[in-house]
Design a protein around this motif. Sequence first.
Motif, PDB file in Angstrom:
ATOM      1  N   ALA A  87      -9.143   1.567   6.881  1.00 45.60           N
ATOM      2  CA  ALA A  87      -9.117   2.940   6.385  1.00 45.60           C
ATOM      3  C   ALA A  87      -8.629   3.846   7.509  1.00 45.60           C
ATOM      4  CB  ALA A  87     -10.509   3.358   5.923  1.00 45.60           C
ATOM      5  N   PRO A  88      -7.500   4.522   7.324  1.00 42.91           N
ATOM      6  CA  PRO A  88      -6.965   5.416   8.348  1.00 42.91           C
ATOM      7  C   PRO A  88      -7.637   6.782   8.338  1.00 42.91           C
ATOM      8  CG  PRO A  88      -5.229   4.586   6.891  1.00 42.91           C
ATOM      9  CD  PRO A  88      -6.540   4.290   6.255  1.00 42.91           C
ATOM     10  N   ALA A  89      -7.632   7.415   9.509  1.00 42.94           N
ATOM     11  CA  ALA A  89      -8.124   8.785   9.662  1.00 42.94           C
ATOM     12  C   ALA A  89      -7.482   9.384  10.904  1.00 42.94           C
ATOM     13  CB  ALA A  89      -9.643   8.806   9.803  1.00 42.94           C
ATOM     14  N   ARG A  90      -7.507  10.689  10.979  1.00 43.10           N
ATOM     15  CA  ARG A  90      -7.114  11.345  12.222  1.00 43.10           C
ATOM     16  C   ARG A  90      -8.183  11.038  13.258  1.00 43.10           C
ATOM     17  NH1 ARG A  90      -2.044  14.008  12.526  1.00 43.10           N
ATOM     18  NH2 ARG A  90      -1.407  14.316  10.380  1.00 43.10           N
ATOM     19  N   PRO A  91      -7.812  10.890  14.529  1.00 44.45           N
ATOM     20  CA  PRO A  91      -8.801  10.568  15.559  1.00 44.45           C
ATOM     21  C   PRO A  91      -9.998  11.523  15.530  1.00 44.45           C
ATOM     22  CG  PRO A  91      -6.598  10.405  16.460  1.00 44.45           C
ATOM     23  CD  PRO A  91      -6.460  11.008  15.082  1.00 44.45           C
ATOM     24  N   PRO A  96     -10.501   9.810   5.085  1.00 50.45           N
ATOM     25  CA  PRO A  96     -10.537  10.625   3.872  1.00 50.45           C
ATOM     26  C   PRO A  96     -10.609   9.821   2.571  1.00 50.45           C
ATOM     27  CG  PRO A  96      -8.364  10.696   4.844  1.00 50.45           C
ATOM     28  CD  PRO A  96      -9.235   9.925   5.783  1.00 50.45           C
ATOM     29  N   GLY A  97     -10.549   8.486   2.654  1.00 50.28           N
ATOM     30  CA  GLY A  97     -10.787   7.699   1.452  1.00 50.28           C
ATOM     31  C   GLY A  97      -9.699   6.739   1.024  1.00 50.28           C
ATOM     32  N   TRP A  98      -8.556   6.728   1.700  1.00 53.70           N
ATOM     33  CA  TRP A  98      -7.571   5.716   1.313  1.00 53.70           C
ATOM     34  C   TRP A  98      -7.667   4.541   2.261  1.00 53.70           C
ATOM     35  CZ3 TRP A  98      -5.589  10.294   3.493  1.00 53.70           C
ATOM     36  CH2 TRP A  98      -4.854  10.154   4.665  1.00 53.70           C
ATOM     37  N   LYS A  99      -7.155   3.403   1.802  1.00 56.70           N
ATOM     38  CA  LYS A  99      -7.186   2.208   2.636  1.00 56.70           C
ATOM     39  C   LYS A  99      -6.012   1.302   2.296  1.00 56.70           C
ATOM     40  CE  LYS A  99     -10.611   0.124  -0.419  1.00 56.70           C
ATOM     41  NZ  LYS A  99     -11.983  -0.364  -0.546  1.00 56.70           N
ATOM     42  N   TRP A 100      -5.742   0.436   3.247  1.00 56.17           N
ATOM     43  CA  TRP A 100      -4.710  -0.596   3.132  1.00 56.17           C
ATOM     44  C   TRP A 100      -5.417  -1.938   3.065  1.00 56.17           C
ATOM     45  CZ3 TRP A 100       0.080   1.009   2.321  1.00 56.17           C
ATOM     46  CH2 TRP A 100       0.409   2.312   2.712  1.00 56.17           C
ATOM     47  N   ILE A 101      -5.031  -2.772   2.120  1.00 60.92           N
ATOM     48  CA  ILE A 101      -5.693  -4.061   1.914  1.00 60.92           C
ATOM     49  C   ILE A 101      -4.632  -5.153   1.844  1.00 60.92           C
ATOM     50  CG2 ILE A 101      -7.217  -5.397   0.414  1.00 60.92           C
ATOM     51  CD1 ILE A 101      -7.938  -2.542  -0.852  1.00 60.92           C
ATOM     52  N   TYR A 102      -4.800  -6.182   2.665  1.00 65.58           N
ATOM     53  CA  TYR A 102      -3.952  -7.371   2.607  1.00 65.58           C
ATOM     54  C   TYR A 102      -4.826  -8.532   2.189  1.00 65.58           C
ATOM     55  CZ  TYR A 102      -0.089  -5.093   5.074  1.00 65.58           C
ATOM     56  OH  TYR A 102       0.950  -4.265   5.429  1.00 65.58           O
ATOM     57  N   LEU A 103      -4.493  -9.140   1.052  1.00 63.88           N
ATOM     58  CA  LEU A 103      -5.209 -10.292   0.531  1.00 63.88           C
ATOM     59  C   LEU A 103      -4.276 -11.493   0.607  1.00 63.88           C
ATOM     60  CD1 LEU A 103      -7.766 -11.325  -0.936  1.00 63.88           C
ATOM     61  CD2 LEU A 103      -6.629 -10.713  -3.082  1.00 63.88           C
ATOM     62  N   LEU A 104      -4.739 -12.560   1.241  1.00 61.90           N
ATOM     63  CA  LEU A 104      -3.927 -13.765   1.440  1.00 61.90           C
ATOM     64  C   LEU A 104      -4.504 -14.919   0.618  1.00 61.90           C
ATOM     65  CD1 LEU A 104      -3.704 -13.597   5.346  1.00 61.90           C
ATOM     66  CD2 LEU A 104      -2.213 -12.500   3.671  1.00 61.90           C
ATOM     67  N   ALA A 105      -3.635 -15.617  -0.108  1.00 61.48           N
ATOM     68  CA  ALA A 105      -4.061 -16.786  -0.879  1.00 61.48           C
ATOM     69  C   ALA A 105      -3.110 -17.933  -0.567  1.00 61.48           C
ATOM     70  CB  ALA A 105      -4.063 -16.486  -2.372  1.00 61.48           C
TER      71      ALA A 105
END
Length: 152
Positions: A87-91, A96-105
Amino acid sequence: MTEEKQIVVTRVIDAPAEQIFDVLTDPARHQEFDGSGMIVSAEANIPRLQAVGEKFSMNMHHESQGGDYQMENEVVSIVVNELIAWAPARPGEEPPGWKWIYLLASRGPNTTRVVLTYDWENVTDEEIAANLPAIPAEALEESLNRLAAVFA
């Protein structure tokens, strides 16, 4: 009608899940597979990501953000060789509620299905939400193309 609050893209990459996970958990390599073109570099000497709660800073550039800026990412999910999300934010600020998700199968010894999700369902600030998604699906697809190119 419900409003979709995520973008999901998928690609099969010719590499073992372990190798892909190694790249994803090394912040110094994130610029290599950033399809948005916004990542300039990682802060120096960031160790490999291993646990929920770890933070890593990225130096960014985008004209809509006033040029150069920095984001601090907090690992919110991690399962070795299967999943990493941040989840990114300013330092110094809360995400603020968004996120990046990497799912590996794993699809065999040298093939992995990678699902990349840009999720903003937890964004509660209406001003921020009005500007999302900030990254188009094409940039996510390019991220997976660039990640695949790491192993070509």
